[in-house]
Design a protein around this motif. Structure first.
Motif, mmCIF file in Angstrom:
data_model
loop_
_atom_site.group_PDB
_atom_site.id
_atom_site.type_symbol
_atom_site.label_atom_id
_atom_site.label_comp_id
_atom_site.label_asym_id
_atom_site.label_seq_id
_atom_site.Cartn_x
_atom_site.Cartn_y
_atom_site.Cartn_z
ATOM 1 N N ALA A 199 0.818 -1.212 0.000
ATOM 2 C CA ALA A 199 0.000 0.000 0.000
ATOM 3 C C ALA A 199 0.851 1.261 0.000
ATOM 4 O O ALA A 199 0.480 2.273 -0.621
ATOM 5 C CB ALA A 199 -0.940 0.001 1.207
ATOM 6 N N VAL A 200 2.002 1.226 0.678
ATOM 7 C CA VAL A 200 2.884 2.389 0.716
ATOM 8 C C VAL A 200 3.437 2.674 -0.678
ATOM 9 O O VAL A 200 3.463 3.823 -1.140
ATOM 10 C CB VAL A 200 4.015 2.169 1.733
ATOM 11 N N VAL B 14 -12.888 11.608 3.360
ATOM 12 C CA VAL B 14 -12.870 11.565 1.895
ATOM 13 C C VAL B 14 -12.043 10.369 1.422
ATOM 14 O O VAL B 14 -12.457 9.615 0.530
ATOM 15 C CB VAL B 14 -12.309 12.881 1.326
ATOM 16 N N ALA B 15 -10.877 10.187 2.026
ATOM 17 C CA ALA B 15 -9.993 9.083 1.634
ATOM 18 C C ALA B 15 -10.665 7.736 1.828
ATOM 19 O O ALA B 15 -10.677 6.880 0.925
ATOM 20 C CB ALA B 15 -8.703 9.145 2.440
ATOM 21 N N ARG B 16 -11.249 7.524 2.993
ATOM 22 C CA ARG B 16 -11.777 6.208 3.352
ATOM 23 C C ARG B 16 -13.025 5.846 2.544
ATOM 24 O O ARG B 16 -13.380 4.655 2.461
ATOM 25 C CB ARG B 16 -12.069 6.167 4.847
ATOM 26 N N THR B 17 -13.657 6.825 1.904
ATOM 27 C CA THR B 17 -14.819 6.512 1.072
ATOM 28 C C THR B 17 -14.463 5.501 -0.007
ATOM 29 O O THR B 17 -15.272 4.627 -0.347
ATOM 30 C CB THR B 17 -15.394 7.800 0.441
ATOM 31 N N LEU C 226 -2.963 6.655 1.167
ATOM 32 C CA LEU C 226 -2.581 5.809 2.299
ATOM 33 C C LEU C 226 -3.784 5.459 3.176
ATOM 34 O O LEU C 226 -3.868 4.363 3.736
ATOM 35 C CB LEU C 226 -1.538 6.518 3.159
ATOM 36 N N LEU C 227 -4.716 6.396 3.287
ATOM 37 C CA LEU C 227 -5.876 6.222 4.175
ATOM 38 C C LEU C 227 -7.080 5.600 3.477
ATOM 39 O O LEU C 227 -8.138 5.450 4.093
ATOM 40 C CB LEU C 227 -6.280 7.582 4.758
#
Length: 418
Positions: free
Chosen positions: A100-101, A380-383, A231-232
């Motif tokens: 993921a990084v 927003v990211a986690r959506t 990342l999130l």
């Protein structure tokens, strides 16, 4: 017999695709997905044009699905969910098997979102929303009190966008993906601008920037924001993601599933944690040292925000990447020094590594954003991850997220209250 649980079939008889789907409580296309993943075997009968399945094998899979959904005996009722989206192990995490990084540092948030959803990278992809949908959500958000939190605004925007979409109940993969590509930019565009004339096109990070700060953007800061979003994007079955999967299990449409995630995210132990770290950083910068600030946190019986993570015994890989990128942002120097002071001061008592909340706090403090900005970025990211999990759950047996309650109240019959 439990609700929605079909009667068992005669032993030895092979089942049609339709019968198999009914027994498992899934769509016919999901049956073939089970075959491709090696969970079921099929064969085509001589002269037949469709596949058939062994009843015994199908019923065993149905039992396993129910057992995993409810938690096995002796497990303490912990829910175990099969997923192909995120793996966390040994201070690293992976999106569909890819680091993921590395994904977040080499690809945009939108590209990472597409990878989470489809397992394919689409270089240069950007998301856009219809002007009428954006206008409707903006009006809904503007009707809120000025004291509304960012997550309040995002929840209202999601509800308003849903009301504008007559196809929201179409849970086919293509329809859900189209919804996702519209919903995420809609959420961003619905947020009130801070910077005059914020962008409404181009990469999502550029559009979000003008809704977080009045400071002009620079490339180094935009890179931090875009990388933070990527990342999130997901982190396995966090509390908000579990809420999304429960909603999707009940076949709630994607807007409703995302709303469920936003409802959980607002807790101080989840998405709002970076705001606590932001305020602590400001106190450290104001006093010039972390010592009295940490002492005050501990005296009040609170844990120091921004430190430690239950899934990472060592360093949070998300924090490490963001701190490295923040080194390239000149205005972040004093906030970075304050964060290091917090870690070093706390280490005298308990050696804990900085987590992503502290890294977000450094970024939001350095870029003159409000304390709530980290929560906005997180939501927003986690959506993207929520949509990925909803998609996965739509392919499973409906209502499988139904653990049994362990009743500990008075045994009936009890006299009626007077």
């Amino acid at each position: 017999m439990r609700d929605h649980e079909p009667a068992p079939h005669r032993p030895g008889r092979r089942l049609t695709t339709k019968e198999t789907a009914e027994l498992l409580g899934v769509k016919p296309e999901t049956v073939y997905a089970y075959v491709s993943r090696g969970l079921l075997s099929s064969r085509r009968e001589p002269g037949g044009r469709s596949s058939t399945f062994e009843a015994k094998e199908v019923e065993a899979l149905a039992r396993r699905n129910r057992r995993e959904a409810a938690g096995s005996p002796g497990s303490g009722g912990e829910l175990s969910v099969r997923t192909r989206i995120t793996l966390i192990e040994k201070d690293r995490y992976f999106f569909r098997g890819a680091d993921a990084v590395e994904l977040a540092t080499e690809h945009s948030y939108e590209e990472v979102a597409e990878w989470l959803w489809t397992g394919r990278l689409t270089p240069g992809v950007t998301f856009s929303a219809p002007a009428n949908t954006v206008e409707v959500t903006r009006r809904a958000v503007l009707a809120l009190s000025e004291h509304a939190s960012p997550v309040d605004r995002l929840r209202v925007a999601a509800i308003a966008a849903a009301a504008e979409d007559p196809l929201r109940f179409d849970l086919s993969e293509e329809a859900v993906l189209n919804t996702a590509r519209i919903l995420i930019p809609t959420l961003v565009s619905a947020l009130p601008p801070v910077l005059y004339g914020p962008q409404d096109d181009g990469p999502l990070a550029h559009r979000l920037w003008g809704r977080l700060t009045a400071r002009s953007a620079d490339e180094a800061s935009l890179r931090v924001l875009d990388t933070a979003l990527a990342l999130l994007a997901d982190h396995d079955l966090a509390a908000s993601t579990l809420a999304v999967r429960v909603a999707a299990s009940a076949r709630a449409h994607p807007y409703a599933a995302v709303s469920a995630g936003l409802g959980v995210l607002e807790g101080p132990l989840h998405g709002a944690a970076s705001g606590l770290a932001h305020r602590m950083l400001l106190d450290v910068l104001d006093q010039g040292t972390a010592v009295p600030v940490i002492a005050a946190e501990l005296r009040e019986g609170r844990r120091v925000p921004g430190l430690g993570h239950r899934l990472y015994p060592g360093e949070d890989p998300r924090a490490r990447v963001l701190f490295d990128l923040l080194e390239q942002v000149p205005q972040a120097e004093s906030a970075l020094l304050a964060a290091r002071d917090i870690v070093a001061t706390t280490a005298r008592h308990t050696p804990l590594h900085a987590n992503v909340d502290l890294a977000l706090a450094v970024f939001t403090t350095a870029c003159r954003m409000p304390a709530t900005a980290g929560e906005t970025i997180f939501a927003v990211a986690r959506t993207a991850g929520w949509i990925a999990h909803a998609l996965e759950e739509y392919g499973e047996r409906p209502l499988r997220m139904r653990p049994s309650g362990h009743y500990v109240g008075p045994r009936p019959p009890q006299p009626l209250p007077e």
